[in-house]
Design an enzyme around this catalytic site. Sequence first.
Site, short mmCIF file in Angstrom:
data_model
loop_
_atom_site.label_atom_id
_atom_site.label_comp_id
_atom_site.label_asym_id
_atom_site.label_seq_id
_atom_site.Cartn_x
_atom_site.Cartn_y
_atom_site.Cartn_z
N HIS A 1 1.73 3.05 2.65
CA HIS A 1 0.70 3.03 1.53
C HIS A 1 0.67 4.34 0.81
CE1 HIS A 1 -1.59 0.21 4.60
NE2 HIS A 1 -0.69 -0.58 3.90
N LYS B 1 -2.77 13.54 3.65
CA LYS B 1 -3.76 12.93 4.96
C LYS B 1 -3.01 13.96 6.16
CE LYS B 1 -3.20 8.17 3.50
NZ LYS B 1 -2.65 6.98 3.60
N TYR C 1 -7.66 9.87 10.46
CA TYR C 1 -7.03 10.72 9.42
C TYR C 1 -8.11 11.17 8.38
CZ TYR C 1 -6.96 6.23 6.97
OH TYR C 1 -7.06 4.94 6.18
N ASP D 1 0.86 -5.64 3.05
CA ASP D 1 2.22 -4.96 3.46
C ASP D 1 3.36 -5.89 3.25
OD1 ASP D 1 0.59 -2.66 3.83
OD2 ASP D 1 0.50 -3.05 5.97
#
Length: 184
Positions: free
Chosen positions: A62, A71, A131, A171
Amino acid sequence: MKVIETAIPGLLVLEPKVFGDARGFFMESFNAKAFREATGLDVDFVQDNHSRSARGVLRGLHYQIEQAQGKLVRVTRGSVFDVAVDLRKSSPTFGKWVGIELSEENNRQFWVPPGFAHGFLVTSDSADFLYKTTDYYAPQHERSLLWNDPTVAVDWPLHLLDGAPLLSAKDVAGKPLAACETFA
């Protein structure tokens, strides 16, 4: 905190100091000043996320084409194979990837700067994945690089699974690198 450079400049593995004894352990999972001093990066995190996934779940790859997110990722329970793919067209490592194990045992963190696609495969019975992001989630700008694009050729440790990875519809519909929107 120990900082480990990877094969792609900007992708960093962080090893925090862990203090343990018979009672358990203590570690500082994030300190803005220590992060800045160790990495040379001055970033503002605006959102924390936590996901739990079962063995064999593959999330990714992603990215957000606008409001690109940096991130700082880690695992607090279980283990994952974590991957970042360089989507910066001007980069000499465009289309290249780095993968590392993140686990509750190694306490490693992975800094993935803006301009990269990111994903992970759960290799334990389940995993809690945390995250921090440098920009807010913007679903209208979210994109998915196809997890098994042969031109990127991520070497996912699929041999650790009992079958095929478990993927979301988003996905499965990821685009190959040649058809992806990328960064300058």
